[in-house]
Write an enzyme that holds these catalytic residues in place. Structure first.
Site, PDB file in Angstrom:
ATOM      1  CB  SER A 501     137.238  30.409  19.347  1.00  0.00           C
ATOM      2  OG  SER A 501     137.374  29.016  19.149  1.00  0.00           O
ATOM      3  CE  LYS A 544     136.629  28.869  14.876  1.00  0.00           C
ATOM      4  NZ  LYS A 544     136.842  29.711  16.073  1.00  0.00           N
TER       5      LYS A 544
END
Length: 637
Positions: A501, A544
């Site tokens: 990611s 996030k």
């Protein structure tokens, strides 16, 4: 593109307004695939037609099976009472007889009367027994004892009831599996120093208690007990139950009741991993258990209407035994159930998780003497849960605020970018920014991953670095090798880095260093990238974004801060009210992109063509220098 505030969460208010005036509580909402499989399994008899039920976390198995039983009964169910009776020909081999449901005690009374009566006048009573209790085994046993008395029977007991039940008894659930609970046992007794067994010491297990009906067994509990799986398979293959010898190998005691024929439907309950392992490791499994009832943990609004989900919520509310939900509570509840699933159009069917939230909110409502659960009560319950679980996240954020971990949220720097990671601690996930830096130097085109060199890189992260290296080579080194090398690293990272990611952030950081173009430090980025520069979805996108937002808010929002995410993750956005309000007020931004070029333009405030042209010019200059240097000097250098 910049995402508007309305797109940062599901359409919870619109859904809440569709609440019907009346509901029918049901635990089976959204389970048509599983119900169809169970219907097929319950419509077929035979030894090779059992089923495996995938039970997701949070499902109340007993409630689900109970409702299935009320709607889809086994069409070939045929239950009997089972009685063991004294065998006049062998004291240690009692015989079994089957009787209509609920008639076992009546049979024993008539059997007692028959043996008490004189042999010459037993015919009418025998005919009555045979007519009242029609069974080949009863007829055979009556014929065996018709001219015998109590004195002709061994031992001091005439009979014992092994199984007795009503016609409409539900399925049997065996969730605490042991040999005795599943298969029963024969106990021993010591009489004047002699160890033996008797009729009253025979105890039936779940297999015999459910005989003629449906037996649900916890697969994991079954498989961790040595030998039980093999024994169950033997019973299902042969349709006959043999009693084990009583006691253990050190006790010499022979007692062998007659085997009981078994006609049963078995449903194994377990996780999908157990099903996969059984199919792979046991060659008999597919034959015995051909039906898979795969219960879902999500309710998809893309495939089904919203209305039935209110029936499911009504079931959860009923089982939770809480105050009624207020009208404004449904929007908050929808936000919670979609957050669990990580998709805007997927509603959770995790009954236990929803019950826990409802009960916690109910306790808060009762404290404030409220007669119903409102949205504020649900939000307060979620806030308390966040406070309980957020200690590690708070420590991590404090380390950044105090400067122990350096993360810049303002200004611009060449070759430095804020990537977004997710930390899991004690089952709680929270987002955390991480600083990624890159440097470039004269070389042969290698990209050195310092985390990999220091053995702090997981295999997936290493794959991500290789992919971004392939992208750079594909764009800038198709015809000849680059005369430039680079290094990249996660700064102040002291544990293994894994996952892909951050590969988009690493690629943008490298391109920034190659082009000598500064990156806006107020923007953080997450996303995976392929060899063609397309940006791909990642996990934990909400955590996030919220993690980075919390850091920026604590430091003070500047209206230039934000997060760049893959466009493929838009359907997963379900952010907190604080983030949505900041985006609505234009104090924080969320951008969605599909290609690395879009990310570069946002991060550097420069068009992609200009950036790549600067990189090409730099590489051409280095190539020219390399051609002018004699080969032997390059060699010794």
């Amino acid at each position: 593109m910049r995402i508007v505030a309305a797109a940062l969460q599901p359409k919870i208010d619109e859904w809440a307004n569709q609440r019907p005036t009346a509901t029918s509580p049901s635990a089976l909402v959204g389970q048509q695939r599983a119900l169809s499989a169970l219907q097929q399994a319950l419509s077929i008899a035979g030894r090779y037609a059992h089923g495996f039920v995938v039970t997701p976390a949070g499902m109340r198995t007993y409630d689900v099976l109970n409702e299935v039983e009320s709607k889809q009964q086994w069409l070939h169910a045929n239950k009997f009472d089972w009685v063991y009776v004294a065998n006049p020909e062998s004291a240690n081999e009692p015989l079994c007889v089957n009787l209509p449901c609920g008639k076992a005690n009546d049979f024993l009374v008539k059997l007692w009367e028959l043996l008490q009566a004189d042999v010459s006048v037993r015919a009418p009573l025998r005919d009555f027994i045979l007519e009242t209790f029609p069974s080949d085994r009863v007829a055979k046993y009556i014929e065996l004892i018709i001219d015998r008395t109590f004195d002709d029977l061994p031992g001091s007991e005439l009979a014992t009831v092994i199984v007795s039940h009503d016609e409409n008894e539900p399925f049997m659930l065996c969730d605490r599996v042991t040999e005795a609970s599943l298969f029963g046992s024969i106990r021993l007794q010591s009489v004047e120093g002699t160890i033996s067994s008797d009729l009253h010491l025979i105890e039936a297990g779940a297999v015999l208690k459910a005989n003629g009906g449906v037996l649900a067994i916890d697969a994991e509990e079954l498989l961790i007990q040595p030998g039980l799986w093999r024994k169950l398979k033997y019973i299902l293959r042969t349709s006959e139950f043999h009693w084990p010898q009583p006691g253990d190998a050190n006790i010499a005691a022979y007692y062998q009741p007659e085997p009981i024929p078994v006609h049963i439907k078995v449903l194994l309950l377990g996780e999908r991993d157990i099903y996969a392992q059984l199919r792979e490791l046991d060659r008999d499994f597919d034959n015995l258990f051909p039906y898979l009832a795969d219960f879902s943990s999500h309710y998809s609004l893309q495939n089904a209407p919203l209305a039935p989900y209110f029936d499911y919520l009504s079931y959860v509310e009923r089982e939770s035994a809480v105050l009624p939900l207020a009208a404004d509570a449904y929007a908050a509840l929808f936000k919670f159930v979609t957050r669990i699933t990580d998709f805007q159009t997927e509603l959770s069917l995790d009954t236990i998780a929803i019950m826990q939230l409802m009960r916690e909110a109910c306790a808060i409502a009762q404290t404030s003497a409220s007669k119903e659960i409102s949205a504020s009560h649900l939000q307060q319950a979620l806030k308390q849960r966040h406070d309980r679980d957020g200690y590690i996240a708070e420590l991590s954020r404090r380390a950044i605020l105090e400067g122990q971990v350096y993360i810049a949220t303002e200004g611009e720097v060449v070759g430095q970018i804020n990537g977004l990671t997710v930390i899991t601690a004690g089952g709680h996930e929270f987002g955390e920014p991480t600083r990624i830096t890159a440097t470039v130097h004269y070389g042969d085109g290698d990209i050195i991953d310092i985390d990999r060199k220091s053995e702090l890189s997981g295999s997936i992260h290493t794959k991500g670095v290789m992919i971004l290296s392939a992208y750079i080579a594909n764009v800038f080194a198709r015809n000849e090798a680059m005369a430039l090398s680079a290094t990249i690293v996660f700064e102040q990272s002291y544990h293994e880095v894994d996952g892909d990611s951050a590969s988009l952030a690493e690629l943008c950081c490298l391109l920034s260093a190659l082009a000598e173009a500064p990156i806006q430090q107020g923007l953080a980025i997450t996303g995976a990238v392929d060899q063609f520069g397309r940006v791909q979805a990642i996990g934990a996108v909400n955590e996030k974004i919220e993690g980075y937002f919390e850091l920026c808010r604590t430091r003070g929002l500047t209206a230039k801060q934000g997060v760049i995410i893959p466009a493929a993750n838009l359907s997963q956005l379900n952010l907190s009210d604080e983030v949505i309000q900041a985006v609505a007020d234009n104090k924080f931004h969320v951008y969605a992109i599909e290609h690395v070029g879009e990310a570069l333009e946002l991060l550097t405030q420069t068009e992609q063509k200009q950036l790549y042209a600067r990189i090409e010019q730099r590489l051409n200059e280095l190539q020219q220098i390399e051609r002018e240097v004699p080969w032997w000097r390059r060699w010794f250098n």
